[in-house]
Write a protein that holds these residues in place. Structure first.
Motif, PDB file in Angstrom:
ATOM      1  N   ASP A   1       5.766   0.584   5.527  1.00 14.29           N
ATOM      2  CA  ASP A   1       4.389   0.119   5.714  1.00 14.29           C
ATOM      3  C   ASP A   1       3.521   0.463   4.513  1.00 14.29           C
ATOM      4  O   ASP A   1       2.700  -0.337   4.071  1.00 14.29           O
ATOM      5  CB  ASP A   1       3.770   0.742   6.971  1.00 14.29           C
ATOM      6  CG  ASP A   1       3.973  -0.099   8.212  1.00 14.29           C
ATOM      7  OD1 ASP A   1       4.288  -1.299   8.084  1.00 14.29           O
ATOM      8  OD2 ASP A   1       3.810   0.446   9.309  1.00 14.29           O
ATOM      9  N   LYS A   2       3.680   1.665   3.995  1.00 17.02           N
ATOM     10  CA  LYS A   2       2.881   2.091   2.841  1.00 17.02           C
ATOM     11  C   LYS A   2       3.232   1.270   1.601  1.00 17.02           C
ATOM     12  O   LYS A   2       2.348   0.827   0.871  1.00 17.02           O
ATOM     13  CB  LYS A   2       3.100   3.578   2.578  1.00 17.02           C
ATOM     14  CG  LYS A   2       2.226   4.137   1.482  1.00 17.02           C
ATOM     15  CD  LYS A   2       2.389   5.635   1.347  1.00 17.02           C
ATOM     16  CE  LYS A   2       1.506   6.179   0.232  1.00 17.02           C
ATOM     17  NZ  LYS A   2       1.667   7.630   0.085  1.00 17.02           N
TER      18      LYS A   2
ATOM     19  N   SER B   1       2.344  -2.580   2.394  1.00 14.58           N
ATOM     20  CA  SER B   1       1.035  -2.807   3.029  1.00 14.58           C
ATOM     21  C   SER B   1       1.211  -3.618   4.309  1.00 14.58           C
ATOM     22  O   SER B   1       0.949  -4.813   4.355  1.00 14.58           O
ATOM     23  CB  SER B   1       0.078  -3.522   2.079  1.00 14.58           C
ATOM     24  OG  SER B   1      -0.106  -2.769   0.914  1.00 14.58           O
ATOM     25  N   ARG B   2       1.685  -2.975   5.326  1.00 11.30           N
ATOM     26  CA  ARG B   2       2.014  -3.568   6.629  1.00 11.30           C
ATOM     27  C   ARG B   2       3.285  -4.415   6.517  1.00 11.30           C
ATOM     28  O   ARG B   2       3.242  -5.637   6.413  1.00 11.30           O
ATOM     29  CB  ARG B   2       0.862  -4.365   7.223  1.00 11.30           C
ATOM     30  CG  ARG B   2      -0.328  -3.495   7.518  1.00 11.30           C
ATOM     31  CD  ARG B   2      -1.289  -3.969   8.552  1.00 11.30           C
ATOM     32  NE  ARG B   2      -0.833  -4.868   9.576  1.00 11.30           N
ATOM     33  CZ  ARG B   2      -0.415  -4.482  10.791  1.00 11.30           C
ATOM     34  NH1 ARG B   2      -0.373  -3.225  11.099  1.00 11.30           N
ATOM     35  NH2 ARG B   2      -0.066  -5.380  11.682  1.00 11.30           N
TER      36      ARG B   2
END
Length: 167
Positions: free
Chosen positions: A115-116, A119-120
């Motif tokens: 996720d990081k 970005s999702r």
């Protein structure tokens, strides 16, 4: 009880992946008898969508798969640990001596790192950046052992590669 357990297509896909891994094992990769001296290790990690399509597959040891009823399942000399994230399921196979809760948390941390970085993260991110996903997993798990859980440390090599690629 998780919904994927009753999805025969998904189980057949996982079973097919396990059979494919067993063929690789017969071709000279790590076998079930070659467990490390500590006897504890992660044997495989799978990421599967709701349609049963495998999106990530990393094998450290070969096993066979049977239907299960919860997030921690014992099968012969192994434990299967899995979590669902949106439309994806991540399955890790571990030796009987491994702490299933630590692997369960590793799966959570793995998704948080993805996720990081993305970005999702989505299924498409995984499909089109599989090399990056493998690098992230390799930074976290080496030779079947958890070696790093700090997100910044895991992403440092990828950040460096991205900087070099972008000039």
């Amino acid at each position: 009880m998780d919904t994927w357990i009753h999805n025969d297509h998904c189980l057949m896909s996982l079973t097919a992946q396990v059979c494919l891994a067993q063929q690789h094992c017969k071709a000279g990769r790590l076998t079930g008898s070659e467990v490390t001296s500590s006897g504890r290790m992660i044997t495989f990690i799978l990421m599967v969508n709701r349609q049963g399509q495998t999106r990530l597959c990393r094998w450290m040891l070969c096993v066979t798969l049977s239907p299960c009823q919860c997030s921690f399942v014992e099968y012969k000399d192994f434990k299967l640990v899995f979590r669902q994230y949106a439309a994806l399921y991540i399955v890790a196979g571990v030796t009987d001596d491994e702490n299933e809760l630590s692997v369960y948390e590793l799966l959570q941390n793995f998704v948080e790192v993805l996720d990081k970085y993305f970005s999702r993260v989505s299924e498409l991110d995984i499909m089109f950046n599989l090399d990056r996903v493998h690098l992230i997993l390799d930074e976290m798990v080496q030779n079947g052992h958890i070696v790093e859980t700090n997100r910044s440390s895991v992403l440092a090599p990828l950040t460096a590669l991205d900087k070099m690629a972008n000039g």
